[in-house]
Scaffold this motif. Sequence first.
Motif, short mmCIF file in Angstrom:
data_model
loop_
_atom_site.label_atom_id
_atom_site.label_comp_id
_atom_site.label_asym_id
_atom_site.label_seq_id
_atom_site.Cartn_x
_atom_site.Cartn_y
_atom_site.Cartn_z
N PHE A 96 -46.36 69.15 -32.40
CA PHE A 96 -47.57 69.35 -31.60
C PHE A 96 -47.40 68.84 -30.18
O PHE A 96 -46.69 67.87 -29.93
CB PHE A 96 -48.76 68.63 -32.25
N LEU A 97 -48.07 69.53 -29.26
CA LEU A 97 -48.16 69.07 -27.88
C LEU A 97 -49.63 68.77 -27.59
O LEU A 97 -50.50 69.61 -27.84
CB LEU A 97 -47.66 70.12 -26.90
N ILE A 98 -49.91 67.58 -27.08
CA ILE A 98 -51.28 67.14 -26.82
C ILE A 98 -51.47 66.95 -25.32
O ILE A 98 -50.82 66.10 -24.71
CB ILE A 98 -51.59 65.83 -27.56
N ASN A 99 -52.36 67.73 -24.73
CA ASN A 99 -52.71 67.55 -23.33
C ASN A 99 -54.04 66.82 -23.28
O ASN A 99 -55.10 67.40 -23.53
CB ASN A 99 -52.82 68.90 -22.61
N LYS A 100 -53.98 65.53 -22.98
CA LYS A 100 -55.18 64.70 -23.00
C LYS A 100 -56.11 64.99 -21.84
O LYS A 100 -57.33 64.89 -21.97
CB LYS A 100 -54.77 63.22 -23.00
N GLN A 101 -55.55 65.38 -20.71
CA GLN A 101 -56.37 65.63 -19.52
C GLN A 101 -57.31 66.81 -19.75
O GLN A 101 -58.50 66.77 -19.38
CB GLN A 101 -55.49 65.90 -18.31
N HIS A 102 -56.79 67.87 -20.37
CA HIS A 102 -57.59 69.08 -20.57
C HIS A 102 -58.06 69.24 -22.02
O HIS A 102 -58.64 70.26 -22.37
CB HIS A 102 -56.79 70.30 -20.13
N HIS A 103 -57.78 68.24 -22.84
CA HIS A 103 -58.25 68.21 -24.23
C HIS A 103 -57.80 69.46 -25.00
O HIS A 103 -58.60 70.14 -25.64
CB HIS A 103 -59.77 68.07 -24.28
N LEU A 104 -56.50 69.73 -24.92
CA LEU A 104 -55.91 70.86 -25.63
C LEU A 104 -54.79 70.39 -26.53
O LEU A 104 -53.97 69.54 -26.13
CB LEU A 104 -55.36 71.88 -24.63
N ILE A 105 -54.74 70.93 -27.74
CA ILE A 105 -53.68 70.61 -28.69
C ILE A 105 -53.08 71.93 -29.19
O ILE A 105 -53.80 72.83 -29.62
CB ILE A 105 -54.22 69.81 -29.89
N TRP A 106 -51.77 72.01 -29.14
CA TRP A 106 -51.08 73.24 -29.53
C TRP A 106 -49.89 72.91 -30.42
O TRP A 106 -49.11 72.01 -30.10
CB TRP A 106 -50.62 73.98 -28.28
N CYS A 107 -49.76 73.64 -31.51
CA CYS A 107 -48.53 73.56 -32.31
C CYS A 107 -47.66 74.74 -31.91
O CYS A 107 -48.05 75.91 -32.08
CB CYS A 107 -48.83 73.61 -33.81
N ASN A 108 -46.49 74.45 -31.40
CA ASN A 108 -45.61 75.47 -30.85
C ASN A 108 -44.86 76.23 -31.95
O ASN A 108 -43.90 75.72 -32.52
CB ASN A 108 -44.60 74.81 -29.89
#
Length: 353
Positions: A96-108
């Motif tokens: 998983f990649l977690i972008n805390k600034q934009h509150h997005l979580i993606w499993c690549n």
Amino acid sequence: MVSLSVRVLRRCVTSLLLALFCLPVAVLIFDTLPQRHPVHHSQLQVTEAKNTTWYSERVMEARMAWRRRTLKEACSRFGLDVPGNDSLHRPNAWEFLINKQHHLIWCNVFKAASSSWMYNFNILAGYTPEFLKNNNMVPLQLARKKYARPSVEELNVALNDSIAFLIVRHPLERLLSAYRDKIQYALPNTHHSKLGQRIIIQFRNKIDKEGRPMRDRSTHSPRWPTFSEFVNYLIHEHNRGHSLDMHWTPITEFCSPCQVEFDLILKFDTLDEDQRYLIEMAGVSHLVKAEWRNPSKGPNTPDVITKYYSQLTLTQLLQLYNIYRFDFELFGYTLDRYLELATNDTPTKAILV
């Protein structure tokens, strides 16, 4: 005379009342008629855009709700929502990649718009388009400089205030894309080109005395593994319980969707609409666009799918289904069109287990 006057008076009163009643109706009808000076074109565009947005949001909400429900019901049906110790029953936070600034979580998921969203996540991490264009580093390596691999605990915390999304693709279309990109067109001396040579040695009959693959001139065998040879290798690895390459490992094992609650499930065949919806929901339309970035050999058109899957037997196809069975069930895919392409070899042996 009196009665006549009364009748006349009644008619006047009736006419007056009718006029008072009809006047608002007439005004309403008049307002709906085409005007001499129509509304400015830009105003019409704004109105239509608002209506389209309203309609699209309702459609997309229903689409995503249906996909979540399909996923949840399949997870329950196969017992994949029960915590356990194997790759199917525990969260695989590693991918998983977690972008805390934009509150997005993606499993690549590789071979499912991964190039596009790796680029987007790098932009969201602060890299500029110019830097990404001129940098020779692998995009995933760049991303991991900004997005450390999370623990399960960190992933669970981030899920509380983020939009978690997953992009899926028909398992057999994704597999073919991986084969063409990583095996058939592998760059020389890379990991996958060496893997291809090992597949040829193991699954092609013609080898020299030193164990090296020989090109069979009578059948014009290529220097790379055929799709059928690659599938035989894949079935062989799976049957022996070996881990599969990340480019073709099942999504169910890679992203553990029965153990992680995804808000949005995007599909490759509706990717343009799904991406736009995600970008609007996340409020990042000023940073990233709904684009398809694919450096490989292009999309798998119906003709391309026919060309490759007609090389397989029914037994091979159904063994592939066994490998990707949960991906089919969890994300609502079927074998329908592929069954028509495979060669009917020995039906009695082609049994789903």
